[in-house]
Design a protein around this motif. Sequence first.
Motif, PDB file in Angstrom:
ATOM      1  N   ASN A   1      42.344  44.851  51.502  1.00  0.00           N
ATOM      2  CA  ASN A   1      43.022  45.785  50.602  1.00  0.00           C
ATOM      3  C   ASN A   1      44.128  45.113  49.802  1.00  0.00           C
ATOM      4  O   ASN A   1      44.351  45.436  48.635  1.00  0.00           O
ATOM      5  N   LYS A   2      44.816  44.169  50.421  1.00  0.00           N
ATOM      6  CA  LYS A   2      45.852  43.439  49.703  1.00  0.00           C
ATOM      7  C   LYS A   2      45.247  42.619  48.572  1.00  0.00           C
ATOM      8  O   LYS A   2      45.763  42.600  47.441  1.00  0.00           O
TER       9      LYS A   2
ATOM     10  N   ARG B   1      37.813  50.971  49.997  1.00  0.00           N
ATOM     11  CA  ARG B   1      38.900  50.285  50.702  1.00  0.00           C
ATOM     12  C   ARG B   1      38.553  49.926  52.138  1.00  0.00           C
ATOM     13  O   ARG B   1      39.427  49.823  53.012  1.00  0.00           O
TER      14      ARG B   1
ATOM     15  N   ASP C   1      44.067  45.052  45.827  1.00  0.00           N
ATOM     16  CA  ASP C   1      45.171  45.635  45.053  1.00  0.00           C
ATOM     17  C   ASP C   1      45.685  44.659  44.000  1.00  0.00           C
ATOM     18  O   ASP C   1      45.956  45.052  42.856  1.00  0.00           O
TER      19      ASP C   1
END
Length: 847
Positions: free
Chosen positions: A677-678, A401, A681
């Motif tokens: 990270n968005k 991450r 995800d």
Amino acid sequence: MNEPFDLPTQFKKEHLGFVKLHKNSKKPIENGWQKNPHQFNQVPAWMTDGFNYGVICGSGNLVVLDCDQEAFYEQIKDKLPKTFIVKTPKRGKHVYLYCQGLLEIINLDKDGIHYGEIRGAKAQVVGPGSTHPDTGTKYVVECNEPIAQVNKEELLGLLIDYLPLKRIYKHEKVKDGNSVNVEEVVSKFGFEGKHIGDQIAGSHPVHGSTNGTNFVIHPAKNVWHCFRHGTGGGVLSLIGVLEGIIDCESATVGGLKGDDFKKTLERAIEKYDYKDESMNPSKEEKLFTDKELASIDQRIKNLSSNTPRTQLPKTLEPFIKELALIKETQSHAILTGVIKDHFGLKADEIRNYLKEIKNHRKAIVVDAMKKKQYSDEEKMQMLQEDENTQKMHPAQDYCNRVMNFAVRIKEELFIVTSERKLISFSEAAEKGIKLKCDYVDMTKFSNEAVAKYINGQAVNLSDACFLDEGSISYVYGTLRFYIRRFIYFSDDAYLDYIVLWIIGTYFFTIFRYYPYVWLNAEKGSGKTLLMEVIFPVSFNGELISNPTEAVIYRDITNNLITMFIDEVEQLGKHDKDLRGSLISILNTGFNKSSRVKRVDKNMHGELVVKAFSAYSPKMFAGINQIDDVLQDRTVKIPLLRKKEGEHVERYKESEEILRSQKEIRDALYIVALNYCNKIADVYQADKVFDMEGVEHVTNREKDIWEPIFIIAQIIDGEMRNHDLINSMKTLSHKAVLDKQDDNLTENDTQKLLKTFKAMTETLEPIGQNDDLWYFEADAVLKYFNETNEFGHFERSNGLTSKLKKINVKSTQIRVNDSDVERPRVYEVSVAALNDLCERFNAYEVKV
């Protein structure tokens, strides 16, 4: 029509040159203005007609000190001679000077902030009386003095604190790693300097100075530089100059060699307590005498300078091994001097041979390590350390991450992370990071933007700011506007796709697959222009033609480049083996986990099989069709020639364009760091294709469209009344249908399936047994002979062989119990036929 314009007296000189600029602009009107300057008497007419004018730097030794920051000018103004100065509308200053020998543009930076430039040859500045494009106000004369004369060492000495270290120490590649530093050495000769940042400046200890700042040392780097001669080096070259063994002008890379090197080394040991074992003669390494230097020089020159590039590595291999056994200073001098000059080697070739020498040196060390015995405890500790090590590619990677990029600061390589940390390559290991490669050639994240990102400051992009959260939607809009200025698209969806694809190049390492783009159009449609416009704003973009295997390996291995290949149909055109190798690399390069195996040398010089990754974003341009397998990895973007009335700007690498490209790149780096990270995800959730309207995207198509849909979805979430997702749905559906049409045209199996299924609607089977249908062989042959695709079969044997590809077999069988003879028939399983049709998208005819 404006009022008559009177040019400043200082410009009314025959030796000065001028360039005509667009109205209210800094942009020259004419191409090749650097080589075709206008005379001063032409300027008043331009200004009267409302145009701007520029003063060409370099003509008549004219240079202009362009001060962007008012604080910068205030700090240096008292040290400048009285001269002609122009005030810019944005409170900057143009300081005009005559200075011989400055034939370049030198950026002036400090602590990651840009303060201005020294503008020499091939540059121009907007002249007083012209109108600024942003403010609409005039450039005005602030100090109406004659243009002063300065010498180069005075000017550069004055600006030491703002000169890039790369420029000052461009010759200083020597890293002695010894116990003696340059500050101690010069102090023995009475040198007294003043601290300027990380450096100490003063008068040259041997030939003196006109302004007291022509000599500078960098204690931390342990190097020195002379502004008068543009020379410098490490401790040994400094001792050579101070002791009179070599002249200052000879202190260049490789300048200290042969007997001069031996004398300097002896003097350094005796007088300066020089104790660097790596530079002292040993059993493994030695110094070439003048006689040995002359011998290797002659042996190299006896080789043909026209040796083909493909044969050169093998030809030079004995010399490379020989150079690995001598001192690094001497080997570097021979490579960059004799070998480079004789064969006309380029910079990247020199770097490769330096790496080869380094690998041979490592082999000697490894051989010694083989003899070392490890205890069980040491072995377990080594296993534990390796297990806890985080492996990452410094150019770009996403691990645990955390997103990271490589940046270069004062010639040192660092990693900037999404945790706002800055880690040098050299300290990565102690922080539990194992770098997948130890050198990165390309770093395009500007120091100014990196500094602001690390400190949590805003980074400006035109009139908007990227705060802590960033704004991917604003970058999308800015990038879209930039491309649309120069390129016409028949459908805005193609433009949207290109913009999304470029954004994705900055975090493609998050994905398992990243799509290729294929620009397919006729000549004059703008394929090459589009790539010229977008490669500077893509992640480590490189525009290349006819790349070799080595180029692809090196640039992707080191830099993870976004590769733009023009005239893709020319790949290995005259070398079938090379073409096959390149295509195999490209066929796997869209998949993160794929590897291409090649025979290469290890550090011992032994031939071993190595696995290389070719994973990186790639865009191709060409007129003709590309390889079928490669086409499956691409999204095709058609381009059309512009019609009259479809106007776009002409693309030129102007100062304004280069600045825009830099701002866009910096913004994209920050978007990747802020959004990694968005993005990850959404990607891991694997639900992007759960929405309606994407049923057409299946199998391989999902792999190549998924990154684009994810980015579009996130941008749509930030922008009201925006519909990128639906635009991409429509485009992907069109692309899938186009690919099916192309495949039906290109793929032999699909042609057979389509034709055979059409035949089943025309011919009645002569028999049926559950799932098996039987067609009379002669009737099938006749049907196929009447088609355009398969009208060349004269006998059934050829057709029979062909139909085996779709599981249709020839046999003899009694179709009905009452039949006496067993006729020749073609047998087909309806279920198997339908299965193949589904797999090859041949749905045109229903059985």
